[in-house]
Design a protein around this motif. Structure first.
Motif, short mmCIF file in Angstrom:
data_model
loop_
_atom_site.label_atom_id
_atom_site.label_comp_id
_atom_site.label_asym_id
_atom_site.label_seq_id
_atom_site.Cartn_x
_atom_site.Cartn_y
_atom_site.Cartn_z
N ALA A 1 0.83 -1.21 0.00
CA ALA A 1 0.00 0.00 0.00
C ALA A 1 0.87 1.26 0.00
O ALA A 1 0.56 2.24 -0.69
CB ALA A 1 -0.94 0.00 1.20
N ARG A 2 1.95 1.23 0.75
CA ARG A 2 2.85 2.38 0.82
C ARG A 2 3.45 2.69 -0.56
O ARG A 2 3.45 3.83 -1.00
CB ARG A 2 3.96 2.12 1.83
N TYR B 1 -6.82 8.89 1.41
CA TYR B 1 -7.11 8.01 2.54
C TYR B 1 -7.15 6.55 2.09
O TYR B 1 -7.68 6.25 1.02
CB TYR B 1 -8.45 8.37 3.18
N LEU B 2 -6.60 5.69 2.90
CA LEU B 2 -6.70 4.26 2.67
C LEU B 2 -7.89 3.73 3.46
O LEU B 2 -8.09 4.10 4.63
CB LEU B 2 -5.42 3.56 3.10
N VAL B 3 -8.69 2.90 2.81
CA VAL B 3 -9.85 2.28 3.44
C VAL B 3 -9.79 0.78 3.16
O VAL B 3 -8.77 0.27 2.71
CB VAL B 3 -11.17 2.92 2.92
N PHE C 1 -8.79 3.07 -1.82
CA PHE C 1 -8.51 4.45 -1.43
C PHE C 1 -9.66 5.38 -1.74
O PHE C 1 -10.51 5.08 -2.58
CB PHE C 1 -7.22 4.96 -2.11
N VAL C 2 -9.64 6.51 -1.05
CA VAL C 2 -10.49 7.65 -1.37
C VAL C 2 -9.55 8.83 -1.51
O VAL C 2 -8.84 9.19 -0.56
CB VAL C 2 -11.54 7.93 -0.27
N ALA C 3 -9.48 9.39 -2.71
CA ALA C 3 -8.68 10.60 -2.96
C ALA C 3 -9.63 11.79 -2.95
O ALA C 3 -10.80 11.66 -3.33
CB ALA C 3 -7.96 10.49 -4.29
N VAL C 4 -9.13 12.95 -2.51
CA VAL C 4 -9.99 14.12 -2.38
C VAL C 4 -9.35 15.32 -3.07
O VAL C 4 -8.17 15.60 -2.88
CB VAL C 4 -10.28 14.46 -0.90
N ALA C 5 -10.18 16.01 -3.85
CA ALA C 5 -9.77 17.24 -4.53
C ALA C 5 -10.66 18.38 -4.04
O ALA C 5 -11.78 18.16 -3.58
CB ALA C 5 -9.91 17.08 -6.05
#
Length: 153
Positions: free
Chosen positions: A9-10, A32-34, A60-64
């Motif tokens: 994951a890293r 974020y990792l989920v 993951f959830v990426a946010v913009a």
């Protein structure tokens, strides 16, 4: 990223984020990792559990700050392709939301850039469900951005 985060994951996350950042600086303000990673149940090569004994995905959830335009979509697609070409397993799956999407909840999200089974789509609904939002809010691992407890999810 916590030291107990699995190496798979890293490395996938680092490559994805560095590739996006080079192509479109400032696009992703949260990441974020989920999924199994956030529950400490990640098994890169299969767990030997259950009838399928399948390997875990990196979810993951990426946010913009705002919806990515054509350049942002291109940067996301290229970063995803680069990541899965270098690290085809485990799968690298997730969605790119805005902070407003997180606050609104999955039912009120439009189609968003996402990847499922390591296939990127410029617009789709993969990951837009109550389970992902709950995982993020309660167990998500912040790689970039505020801690999940400080995010309106």
């Amino acid at each position: 990223m916590p030291s107990e985060t699995p190496e798979e994951a890293r490395r996938s996350t680092a490559l994805f984020l560095s590739t996006v950042d080079r192509a479109e600086p400032g696009l992703l303000t949260g990441f974020y990792l989920v999924g199994s990673v956030c529950f400490g149940d990640f098994h890169a090569r299969g767990a030997g559990r259950g009838r399928l004994s399948t390997a875990s995905d990196i979810d993951f959830v990426a946010v913009a700050e705002r919806r990515p335009g054509p350049g942002g979509i291109s940067a996301l697609a290229q970063a995803h392709a680069t990541t899965v070409a270098r690290f085809p397993k485990p799968r690298f799956d997730g969605s790119v939301l805005t902070w407003a999407d997180l606050a609104a909840g999955p039912d009120d999200c439009p189609d968003v850039p996402c990847a499922q089974e390591s296939r990127f789509a410029a617009a789709g609904r993969d990951g837009l469900n109550p389970v992902t939002f709950c995982e993020l809010a309660t167990r998500g691992i912040a790689v970039r951005g505020p801690e999940p407890s400080d995010v309106d999810v």
